[in-house]
Write an enzyme that holds these catalytic residues in place. Structure first.
Site, PDB file in Angstrom:
ATOM      1  N   ASN A 232       0.874  -1.170   0.000  1.00 51.53           N
ATOM      2  CA  ASN A 232       0.000   0.000   0.000  1.00 51.53           C
ATOM      3  C   ASN A 232       0.915   1.224   0.000  1.00 51.53           C
ATOM      4  O   ASN A 232       1.497   1.558   1.020  1.00 51.53           O
ATOM      5  CB  ASN A 232      -0.883  -0.034   1.258  1.00 51.53           C
ATOM      6  CG  ASN A 232      -1.682   1.242   1.456  1.00 51.53           C
ATOM      7  OD1 ASN A 232      -1.774   2.072   0.557  1.00 51.53           O
ATOM      8  ND2 ASN A 232      -2.257   1.408   2.638  1.00 51.53           N
TER       9      ASN A 232
ATOM     10  N   HIS B  48      -9.483   1.149   4.838  1.00 53.39           N
ATOM     11  CA  HIS B  48      -8.233   1.408   5.558  1.00 53.39           C
ATOM     12  C   HIS B  48      -8.515   2.379   6.711  1.00 53.39           C
ATOM     13  O   HIS B  48      -9.306   3.311   6.563  1.00 53.39           O
ATOM     14  CB  HIS B  48      -7.185   1.988   4.602  1.00 53.39           C
ATOM     15  CG  HIS B  48      -5.809   1.943   5.197  1.00 53.39           C
ATOM     16  ND1 HIS B  48      -5.395   2.861   6.139  1.00 53.39           N
ATOM     17  CD2 HIS B  48      -4.782   1.083   5.024  1.00 53.39           C
ATOM     18  CE1 HIS B  48      -4.154   2.557   6.507  1.00 53.39           C
ATOM     19  NE2 HIS B  48      -3.762   1.483   5.842  1.00 53.39           N
TER      20      HIS B  48
ATOM     21  N   GLU C 165      -6.914   4.772   7.828  1.00 53.42           N
ATOM     22  CA  GLU C 165      -6.663   6.194   7.512  1.00 53.42           C
ATOM     23  C   GLU C 165      -7.857   6.798   6.786  1.00 53.42           C
ATOM     24  O   GLU C 165      -8.189   7.971   6.987  1.00 53.42           O
ATOM     25  CB  GLU C 165      -5.370   6.317   6.683  1.00 53.42           C
ATOM     26  CG  GLU C 165      -4.140   6.034   7.547  1.00 53.42           C
ATOM     27  CD  GLU C 165      -2.930   5.518   6.799  1.00 53.42           C
ATOM     28  OE1 GLU C 165      -2.900   5.588   5.559  1.00 53.42           O
ATOM     29  OE2 GLU C 165      -2.006   5.016   7.473  1.00 53.42           O
TER      30      GLU C 165
ATOM     31  N   GLU D  97      -5.496  -5.014  10.500  1.00 58.65           N
ATOM     32  CA  GLU D  97      -4.460  -4.009  10.741  1.00 58.65           C
ATOM     33  C   GLU D  97      -4.753  -3.285  12.056  1.00 58.65           C
ATOM     34  O   GLU D  97      -5.575  -2.352  12.080  1.00 58.65           O
ATOM     35  CB  GLU D  97      -4.444  -2.982   9.609  1.00 58.65           C
ATOM     36  CG  GLU D  97      -4.173  -3.569   8.251  1.00 58.65           C
ATOM     37  CD  GLU D  97      -3.580  -2.537   7.303  1.00 58.65           C
ATOM     38  OE1 GLU D  97      -2.530  -2.818   6.731  1.00 58.65           O
ATOM     39  OE2 GLU D  97      -4.160  -1.442   7.166  1.00 58.65           O
TER      40      GLU D  97
ATOM     41  N   GLY E  87       2.453   2.012  10.842  1.00 55.56           N
ATOM     42  CA  GLY E  87       3.435   3.082  10.696  1.00 55.56           C
ATOM     43  C   GLY E  87       4.102   3.498  11.993  1.00 55.56           C
ATOM     44  O   GLY E  87       4.784   4.511  12.045  1.00 55.56           O
TER      45      GLY E  87
ATOM     46  N   SER F 128       3.402  -2.320  10.484  1.00 59.74           N
ATOM     47  CA  SER F 128       4.852  -2.387  10.690  1.00 59.74           C
ATOM     48  C   SER F 128       5.426  -3.763  10.388  1.00 59.74           C
ATOM     49  O   SER F 128       6.344  -4.234  11.065  1.00 59.74           O
ATOM     50  CB  SER F 128       5.212  -1.931  12.108  1.00 59.74           C
ATOM     51  OG  SER F 128       4.797  -0.592  12.300  1.00 59.74           O
TER      52      SER F 128
HETATM   53  C1  PEP Z   1      -0.872   0.049   6.190  1.00 61.10           C
HETATM   54  O1  PEP Z   1      -1.152   1.211   6.412  1.00 61.10           O
HETATM   55  O2  PEP Z   1      -1.599  -0.649   5.447  1.00 61.10           O
HETATM   56  C2  PEP Z   1       0.341  -0.483   6.822  1.00 61.10           C
HETATM   57  C3  PEP Z   1       0.368  -1.743   7.135  1.00 61.10           C
HETATM   58  O3  PEP Z   1       1.352   0.415   7.071  1.00 61.10           O
HETATM   59  P1  PEP Z   1       2.793   0.103   7.713  1.00 61.10           P
HETATM   60  O4  PEP Z   1       3.288  -1.189   7.101  1.00 61.10           O
HETATM   61  O5  PEP Z   1       3.632   1.266   7.315  1.00 61.10           O
HETATM   62  O6  PEP Z   1       2.595  -0.026   9.181  1.00 61.10           O
END
Ligand code: PEP
Length: 252
Positions: free
Chosen positions: A9, A96, A98, A168, A174, A214
């Site tokens: 992503n 997501h 966000e 997630e 992040g 992460s």
């Molecule tokens: C994401 O936002 O889908 C995600 C997993 O981000 P990160 O790997 O940077 O934590």
């Protein structure tokens, strides 16, 4: 056997030239050494058409990071599921955290988006996951169940089979904080049990459930070794071909 998937992503990163360079690099690497899993890159809208023409779709799937909750018409600035599909993309990320948090996407809006995406033949990577406060209050199971019920459990079993779930935990996205493999496995198994309750064991066993938050080359092998973790949705570590390849190699 359900699919093992590593999906990137890109979020709002990479201008067109940078994105094309990354896609070309990844395409070359994966054509030279075939991955042991499905690989998908989800890019900003503006990259889709060009990247679609550049990549070998039998090696890398292409997805958008979002689509509109309306079919077409006077919705300035929006990009429809049909437009996404017309670029050659096969996937779309929906739900997501966000998008839910910063753009106020409700379960009802997401339900519309999922229906429109499926109508266009897109596969949906549907994200669910709890906040830190919800985890600390031990509400994570209730949260993910409600997110499934709110936006995808209205689907027929046949349509649900076109959904990939990405668990997630928001506190891990992040932040550099990864859920432990045991924490992730526990909730993945729970998510699979909720799907089994709704659609039956066979559908649940066929549903790919990805971990996101992460995830990187160093922790992917331990996460992916768990029976209910079928791969990853990768943010930061999908922005460099070598880092992303390191995660893909966790399936070797
Ligand atoms: C994401 O936002 O889908 C995600 C997993 O981000 P990160 O790997 O940077 O934590």
């Amino acid at each position: 056997m359900r699919k093992k998937i590593v999906a990137g992503n890109w979020k709002m990163n990479k201008n067109l030239q940078e994105g094309m360079a990354l896609a070309a690099e990844l395409n070359d690497i994966l054509k030279a050494e075939k991955p042991n899993c499905d690989v998908v890159i989800c890019t900003p809208f503006i990259h889709l058409a060009k990247v679609s023409d550049m990549i070998d779709h039998s090696v890398i799937g292409l997805g958008a990071e979002n689509c509109a909750d309306k079919k077409s018409g006077a919705y300035t600035g929006e990009v429809s599921a049909e437009m996404v599909r017309s670029t050659g993309a096969e996937y779309v990320i929906l739900g997501h955290s966000e998008r839910r948090e910063y753009y106020h996407e409700t379960p009802e809006i997401l339900r519309e988006k999922v229906l429109l995406a499926l109508e266009q033949g897109l596969k949906v990577i549907f994200c669910i996951g709890e906040s830190l406060a919800e985890r600390e209050a031990n509400k994570q199971n209730a949260v993910v169940k409600a997110e499934l019920e709110g936006s995808v459990f209205n689907l027929s079993a046949d349509d649900f089979k076109k959904i990939v779930i990405a668990y997630e935990p928001i506190w891990a996205i992040g932040t550099g904080k990864t859920a432990t493999s045991d924490q992730a496995e526990e909730i993945h198994a729970y998510i699979r049990s909720v799907i089994a309750e709704k659609y039956g064991k066979e559908v649940a066993e066929e549903t790919s459930i990805l971990y996101g938050g992460s995830c990187k080359a160093s922790n992917a092998p331990e996460l992916f070794a768990k029976p209910d973790i079928d791969g990853g949705l990768i943010g930061g570590a999908s922005l460099k071909a070598a880092d992303f390849k390191g995660i893909i190699d966790a399936w070797k």
